[in-house]
Design a protein around this motif. Sequence first.
Motif, PDB file in Angstrom:
ATOM      1  N   LEU A 133     -51.413  22.847  71.084  1.00  0.00           N
ATOM      2  CA  LEU A 133     -52.651  23.576  71.353  1.00  0.00           C
ATOM      3  C   LEU A 133     -53.670  22.670  72.035  1.00  0.00           C
ATOM      4  O   LEU A 133     -54.353  23.068  72.986  1.00  0.00           O
ATOM      5  N   LEU A 134     -53.765  21.447  71.553  1.00  0.00           N
ATOM      6  CA  LEU A 134     -54.676  20.482  72.162  1.00  0.00           C
ATOM      7  C   LEU A 134     -54.242  20.145  73.587  1.00  0.00           C
ATOM      8  O   LEU A 134     -55.069  20.070  74.513  1.00  0.00           O
ATOM      9  N   LEU A 135     -52.951  19.955  73.767  1.00  0.00           N
ATOM     10  CA  LEU A 135     -52.454  19.482  75.055  1.00  0.00           C
ATOM     11  C   LEU A 135     -52.533  20.538  76.148  1.00  0.00           C
ATOM     12  O   LEU A 135     -52.759  20.212  77.315  1.00  0.00           O
ATOM     13  N   ILE A 136     -52.348  21.807  75.798  1.00  0.00           N
ATOM     14  CA  ILE A 136     -52.430  22.830  76.846  1.00  0.00           C
ATOM     15  C   ILE A 136     -53.855  22.896  77.400  1.00  0.00           C
ATOM     16  O   ILE A 136     -54.057  23.086  78.605  1.00  0.00           O
ATOM     17  N   ASP A 137     -54.856  22.679  76.532  1.00  0.00           N
ATOM     18  CA  ASP A 137     -56.238  22.600  77.017  1.00  0.00           C
ATOM     19  C   ASP A 137     -56.465  21.332  77.830  1.00  0.00           C
ATOM     20  O   ASP A 137     -57.143  21.345  78.864  1.00  0.00           O
ATOM     21  N   ALA A 138     -55.899  20.217  77.366  1.00  0.00           N
ATOM     22  CA  ALA A 138     -56.140  18.930  78.033  1.00  0.00           C
ATOM     23  C   ALA A 138     -55.495  18.868  79.412  1.00  0.00           C
ATOM     24  O   ALA A 138     -56.105  18.361  80.366  1.00  0.00           O
ATOM     25  N   ILE A 139     -54.258  19.379  79.540  1.00  0.00           N
ATOM     26  CA  ILE A 139     -53.636  19.310  80.868  1.00  0.00           C
ATOM     27  C   ILE A 139     -54.303  20.283  81.837  1.00  0.00           C
ATOM     28  O   ILE A 139     -54.371  20.031  83.039  1.00  0.00           O
TER      29      ILE A 139
ATOM     30  N   ILE B 159     -46.532  23.623  76.153  1.00  0.00           N
ATOM     31  CA  ILE B 159     -47.411  22.817  77.008  1.00  0.00           C
ATOM     32  C   ILE B 159     -47.207  23.186  78.470  1.00  0.00           C
ATOM     33  O   ILE B 159     -48.170  23.320  79.245  1.00  0.00           O
ATOM     34  N   GLU B 160     -45.951  23.386  78.860  1.00  0.00           N
ATOM     35  CA  GLU B 160     -45.639  23.722  80.247  1.00  0.00           C
ATOM     36  C   GLU B 160     -46.344  25.005  80.684  1.00  0.00           C
ATOM     37  O   GLU B 160     -46.641  25.189  81.874  1.00  0.00           O
TER      38      GLU B 160
ATOM     39  N   VAL C 191     -58.802  23.876  66.559  1.00  0.00           N
ATOM     40  CA  VAL C 191     -58.273  22.773  65.750  1.00  0.00           C
ATOM     41  C   VAL C 191     -59.411  21.925  65.200  1.00  0.00           C
ATOM     42  O   VAL C 191     -59.422  21.542  64.027  1.00  0.00           O
ATOM     43  N   ALA C 192     -60.400  21.639  66.039  1.00  0.00           N
ATOM     44  CA  ALA C 192     -61.512  20.775  65.648  1.00  0.00           C
ATOM     45  C   ALA C 192     -62.370  21.385  64.548  1.00  0.00           C
ATOM     46  O   ALA C 192     -62.999  20.660  63.763  1.00  0.00           O
TER      47      ALA C 192
END
Length: 482
Positions: A333-339, A436-437, A216-217
């Motif tokens: 996509l961001l959140l699955i990496d962050a969690i 995300i889960e 994404v970045a």
Amino acid sequence: MKVQLVTEGQTQGVVVLGVYQDQKPDFKDTSLIKFIHDNPQFGKTNETQLLYSGNQSYLLVGLGNKDEVDFEIIQNWAGSSARFLLNKVKEMTFIIPEVNGISESSVIEAVVIGTQLAEFNLSSQYKSETKPHVLKSAYLLVNQSSREHSERLRKGNVLAEAINLARRLGDLPPNEMTPTYFLSEAKKVARTGKLKITVFDEKQALKKGMGAFSAVANGSNEPSFVIVLEYLGDSRAKEKWGLVGKGVTFDTGGISLKPGNGMYEMKYDMSGAGSVLGAMMAISELKPKANIVGVMILTENSPSGQSFRPGDILKTYSGKTAEVLNTDAEGRLLLIDAITLAQKDYKATKLIDLATLTGAIIVALGDYYTGVFSNNQAFASQLIEAGKKVGERYWQLPMSSIFNEMIESDLADISNIGHGGSIPGAAGSITGAKFIEAGVENNIPWIHLDIAGTAWDLKTKPFKSPGATGVGIKTLLELISV
């Protein structure tokens, strides 16, 4: 604004009185009695009337029906009062109303928050002509001040400051509110609150294996960051809270470009990260007996020659591969990496993520309720109950395993948008949460809050200026402090 407690006989400036619509007030002043007699229907929520009696000024503000009054209504009552008087007087005194089922100390907290939120308005930084705020002091009249009253006064001020931080970051224009600017604000919070801060840039994140974030970045010329703040409030506890916030400082949709109409509102796509930063600031000041890590993932979603594409397959930090079917579903996509980072690197034992994730949640719940998705019913119920106590509304949606097939991919482990429903976008908020889960390990308690409908409100309200809301901060502090 300075807000403080005073006892009987110490009123200053305009006296603010609450009026219930369904209960005749017991006023002593003849001017007030006459007004209520002549206007028997007065008392609708946030309805205002300024009256003069000799040398004393009174502001009557409606509370609605007495049995319906809660923390939110009290907060907004105070905000309507303060906002009405901002440009008129230097001082005001609230006569604290009696509220069924709410303690006086909770009423005090709500009044403080509402008063401080009313003063915030970012437009004063950009408009060439503005009316100066002359209201400098608000007093809360109580029969007898107690330690609990003072503590709730302080808590209200801390929470309001945290919420206003999140509101300011959300309202800033995207040419100023970049990931780099957000990082500078996070460093200030860390320094002031004595929080440990760790920052991963794009190269460091990619080296760790955060392939979804890195993809994404790639599309933006702005540097992107994963920011981690740590608070240790109970060295003996094995439990650690993980608060995770999506921070897309501007979301064009990427290659799957959004329609131009209304795209300016996509500066608010960093609101989840703003709420986590605000919560961490409040945590550092209120010092709950808990261990907490806040993870904020900051980037832009922009189209360019380096952007990720529909059809790409990305390896997430969880180890799962994700097929990109739409680049405008970048938040998950961001959140699955962050969690995964919160669990794997920081050993979080329970997770709450906040994200402006889907337009589908607005279709379902409008602008009034935040969507709740969880793998643990007890945890979800605790959060919803905490929200009720502090005037934030939540509604839980189903997360049955039957929805798993909607994010299956022929080529990868999962796909970043749902499919297979009878209409395009079916169960859109649920499939986003399901993605995300997929990054939750060992079934630890996890909640996803879809704040797309509640993170900002562009309608002018009598109790606050339009813009970002700082949603979730009060609830997180209430939940963690229980």
